[in-house]
Scaffold this motif. Structure first.
Motif, PDB file in Angstrom:
ATOM      1  N   ALA A 141      -6.842  -0.388  14.530  1.00 50.79           N
ATOM      2  CA  ALA A 141      -7.041  -0.637  13.098  1.00 50.79           C
ATOM      3  C   ALA A 141      -6.624  -2.078  12.828  1.00 50.79           C
ATOM      4  O   ALA A 141      -5.441  -2.379  12.644  1.00 50.79           O
ATOM      5  CB  ALA A 141      -6.216   0.338  12.274  1.00 50.79           C
ATOM      6  N   TRP A 142      -7.583  -2.979  12.826  1.00 48.25           N
ATOM      7  CA  TRP A 142      -7.293  -4.405  12.698  1.00 48.25           C
ATOM      8  C   TRP A 142      -6.856  -4.736  11.271  1.00 48.25           C
ATOM      9  O   TRP A 142      -7.192  -4.009  10.322  1.00 48.25           O
ATOM     10  CB  TRP A 142      -8.519  -5.214  13.096  1.00 48.25           C
ATOM     11  N   PRO A 143      -6.110  -5.820  11.088  1.00 40.29           N
ATOM     12  CA  PRO A 143      -5.554  -6.125   9.766  1.00 40.29           C
ATOM     13  C   PRO A 143      -6.586  -6.216   8.648  1.00 40.29           C
ATOM     14  O   PRO A 143      -6.343  -5.745   7.528  1.00 40.29           O
ATOM     15  CB  PRO A 143      -4.852  -7.468   9.992  1.00 40.29           C
ATOM     16  N   GLY A 144      -7.749  -6.822   8.917  1.00 37.23           N
ATOM     17  CA  GLY A 144      -8.759  -6.936   7.872  1.00 37.23           C
ATOM     18  C   GLY A 144      -9.262  -5.590   7.392  1.00 37.23           C
ATOM     19  O   GLY A 144      -9.425  -5.360   6.189  1.00 37.23           O
ATOM     20  N   GLY A 145      -9.519  -4.673   8.329  1.00 36.96           N
ATOM     21  CA  GLY A 145      -9.955  -3.328   7.949  1.00 36.96           C
ATOM     22  C   GLY A 145      -8.901  -2.579   7.172  1.00 36.96           C
ATOM     23  O   GLY A 145      -9.200  -1.857   6.211  1.00 36.96           O
ATOM     24  N   GLN A 146      -7.641  -2.733   7.587  1.00 39.66           N
ATOM     25  CA  GLN A 146      -6.554  -2.075   6.852  1.00 39.66           C
ATOM     26  C   GLN A 146      -6.459  -2.605   5.420  1.00 39.66           C
ATOM     27  O   GLN A 146      -6.268  -1.829   4.475  1.00 39.66           O
ATOM     28  CB  GLN A 146      -5.224  -2.296   7.574  1.00 39.66           C
ATOM     29  N   ALA A 147      -6.584  -3.914   5.247  1.00 34.06           N
ATOM     30  CA  ALA A 147      -6.508  -4.497   3.907  1.00 34.06           C
ATOM     31  C   ALA A 147      -7.640  -4.000   3.018  1.00 34.06           C
ATOM     32  O   ALA A 147      -7.430  -3.660   1.843  1.00 34.06           O
ATOM     33  CB  ALA A 147      -6.531  -6.021   4.003  1.00 34.06           C
ATOM     34  N   LEU A 148      -8.856  -3.939   3.571  1.00 33.85           N
ATOM     35  CA  LEU A 148      -9.982  -3.410   2.795  1.00 33.85           C
ATOM     36  C   LEU A 148      -9.746  -1.965   2.395  1.00 33.85           C
ATOM     37  O   LEU A 148      -9.970  -1.576   1.237  1.00 33.85           O
ATOM     38  CB  LEU A 148     -11.268  -3.523   3.618  1.00 33.85           C
ATOM     39  N   ALA A 149      -9.295  -1.143   3.337  1.00 33.82           N
ATOM     40  CA  ALA A 149      -9.061   0.267   3.045  1.00 33.82           C
ATOM     41  C   ALA A 149      -7.983   0.445   1.982  1.00 33.82           C
ATOM     42  O   ALA A 149      -8.109   1.272   1.072  1.00 33.82           O
ATOM     43  CB  ALA A 149      -8.674   1.004   4.327  1.00 33.82           C
ATOM     44  N   ARG A 150      -6.908  -0.335   2.097  1.00 37.27           N
ATOM     45  CA  ARG A 150      -5.827  -0.260   1.110  1.00 37.27           C
ATOM     46  C   ARG A 150      -6.332  -0.640  -0.275  1.00 37.27           C
ATOM     47  O   ARG A 150      -5.998   0.009  -1.282  1.00 37.27           O
ATOM     48  CB  ARG A 150      -4.687  -1.178   1.535  1.00 37.27           C
ATOM     49  N   HIS A 151      -7.117  -1.696  -0.337  1.00 34.41           N
ATOM     50  CA  HIS A 151      -7.664  -2.159  -1.617  1.00 34.41           C
ATOM     51  C   HIS A 151      -8.542  -1.084  -2.256  1.00 34.41           C
ATOM     52  O   HIS A 151      -8.451  -0.827  -3.467  1.00 34.41           O
ATOM     53  CB  HIS A 151      -8.468  -3.435  -1.397  1.00 34.41           C
ATOM     54  N   VAL A 152      -9.369  -0.461  -1.444  1.00 35.43           N
ATOM     55  CA  VAL A 152     -10.279   0.579  -1.949  1.00 35.43           C
ATOM     56  C   VAL A 152      -9.500   1.789  -2.442  1.00 35.43           C
ATOM     57  O   VAL A 152      -9.769   2.318  -3.534  1.00 35.43           O
ATOM     58  CB  VAL A 152     -11.274   0.983  -0.844  1.00 35.43           C
ATOM     59  N   LEU A 153      -8.532   2.251  -1.677  1.00 36.10           N
ATOM     60  CA  LEU A 153      -7.781   3.437  -2.075  1.00 36.10           C
ATOM     61  C   LEU A 153      -6.928   3.185  -3.313  1.00 36.10           C
ATOM     62  O   LEU A 153      -6.691   4.104  -4.110  1.00 36.10           O
ATOM     63  CB  LEU A 153      -6.910   3.924  -0.919  1.00 36.10           C
ATOM     64  N   ASP A 154      -6.483   1.951  -3.486  1.00 35.47           N
ATOM     65  CA  ASP A 154      -5.679   1.628  -4.665  1.00 35.47           C
ATOM     66  C   ASP A 154      -6.529   1.352  -5.899  1.00 35.47           C
ATOM     67  O   ASP A 154      -6.010   1.395  -7.022  1.00 35.47           O
ATOM     68  CB  ASP A 154      -4.799   0.396  -4.380  1.00 35.47           C
ATOM     69  N   ALA A 155      -7.806   1.063  -5.710  1.00 35.28           N
ATOM     70  CA  ALA A 155      -8.711   0.788  -6.832  1.00 35.28           C
ATOM     71  C   ALA A 155     -10.033   1.510  -6.603  1.00 35.28           C
ATOM     72  O   ALA A 155     -11.079   0.879  -6.421  1.00 35.28           O
ATOM     73  CB  ALA A 155      -8.931  -0.722  -6.971  1.00 35.28           C
ATOM     74  N   PRO A 156     -10.006   2.841  -6.596  1.00 38.64           N
ATOM     75  CA  PRO A 156     -11.219   3.599  -6.236  1.00 38.64           C
ATOM     76  C   PRO A 156     -12.398   3.371  -7.169  1.00 38.64           C
ATOM     77  O   PRO A 156     -13.556   3.526  -6.755  1.00 38.64           O
ATOM     78  CB  PRO A 156     -10.743   5.058  -6.276  1.00 38.64           C
ATOM     79  N   ASP A 157     -12.139   2.980  -8.410  1.00 38.91           N
ATOM     80  CA  ASP A 157     -13.246   2.737  -9.335  1.00 38.91           C
ATOM     81  C   ASP A 157     -14.144   1.599  -8.862  1.00 38.91           C
ATOM     82  O   ASP A 157     -15.304   1.508  -9.286  1.00 38.91           O
ATOM     83  CB  ASP A 157     -12.704   2.410 -10.732  1.00 38.91           C
ATOM     84  N   ALA A 158     -13.627   0.744  -7.996  1.00 40.42           N
ATOM     85  CA  ALA A 158     -14.424  -0.391  -7.505  1.00 40.42           C
ATOM     86  C   ALA A 158     -15.555   0.057  -6.584  1.00 40.42           C
ATOM     87  O   ALA A 158     -16.515  -0.694  -6.384  1.00 40.42           O
ATOM     88  CB  ALA A 158     -13.527  -1.387  -6.775  1.00 40.42           C
ATOM     89  N   VAL A 159     -15.432   1.260  -6.007  1.00 38.79           N
ATOM     90  CA  VAL A 159     -16.470   1.737  -5.091  1.00 38.79           C
ATOM     91  C   VAL A 159     -17.094   3.062  -5.528  1.00 38.79           C
ATOM     92  O   VAL A 159     -18.153   3.435  -5.016  1.00 38.79           O
ATOM     93  CB  VAL A 159     -15.928   1.880  -3.653  1.00 38.79           C
TER      94      VAL A 159
END
Length: 217
Positions: free
Chosen positions: A58-76
């Motif tokens: 789980a590379w850092p970029g993928g983790q950051a994207l996943a964290r961002h999405v889970l914390d702001a689900p309305d964005a997706v």
């Protein structure tokens, strides 16, 4: 045994259930050490033209994207999403959990395709894993996620012109931990994450990852 079954068997044999430190909500099949799986995959490279096992971490970029999405689900939520060069599929799985209308994970490595399918199943979400290079494809998404793609000049040179073109038709998010080949302009910062990592994968134990929206040319 079919090629897909063989790939799934390889993934099962060389990974263990785990969780990424920044996104513990998502279950993943991960390699606990880099050397054994890299050596095993090198054998496959010789016999089957398989790429290095980037999908096993789980590379850092993928983790950051996943964290961002889970914390702001309305964005997706309700959107059609592409996780480009998806690796283990962590960002794609996060989008599915956040209520995306559809999630496609694109990878050129059939071991990654197997791993994405198995990881999605472990998290009880639907992700379509697409094998092949989607660069040059017409836009059929509302959002494209890209994590850790700017790690070498040929890769960046291949994908960034297409992503710029896509940015005129949909949102494109780029998560980069200062790999050296990210664009220097045409970026709008939308987030920042400190991602724990290991010295087996990186030259430090913490990677600072900036999340950008890629602006059209």
């Amino acid at each position: 045994m079919t090629a897909a079954e063989e790939a799934a068997a390889f993934v099962r044999a060389h990974t263990l259930p785990g969780r990424a430190p920044l996104v513990p909500e998502i279950a993943l099949l991960l390699a606990d050490e880099i050397t054994p799986i890299w050596q095993a995959t090198e054998d496959w490279l010789t016999a089957r033209n398989i790429a290095p096992p980037f999908w096993a971490f789980a590379w850092p970029g993928g983790q950051a994207l996943a964290r961002h999405v889970l914390d702001a689900p309305d964005a997706v939520a309700g959107r059609h999403v592409l996780d480009f060069a998806a690796g283990c599929g962590i960002a794609a799985i996060a989008c599915a959990r956040a209520g995306a209308a559809s999630v496609e994970a694109a990878e050129i490595d059939r071991l990654a395709i197997a791993a994405i399918g198995m990881n999605a199943a472990a998290n009880h979400v639907a992700v379509t894993a697409s094998a092949g290079d989607v660069v040059g494809t017409a836009c059929r998404w509302d959002l494209i996620l890209c994590g850790d793609i700017c790690y070498e000049a040929p890769m960046s040179g291949h994908v960034l012109p297409w992503l710029r073109a896509m940015a005129a038709r949909c949102e494109v998010w780029l998560a980069d931990p200062s790999r050296g080949y990210q664009p220097r302009d045409g970026l709008q910062r939308i987030g920042h994450y400190a991602v724990p990592t290991t010295r087996e994968l990186e030259d430090r134990t913490l990677r600072e990852v900036t999340l950008f929206r890629l602006l059209p040319a």
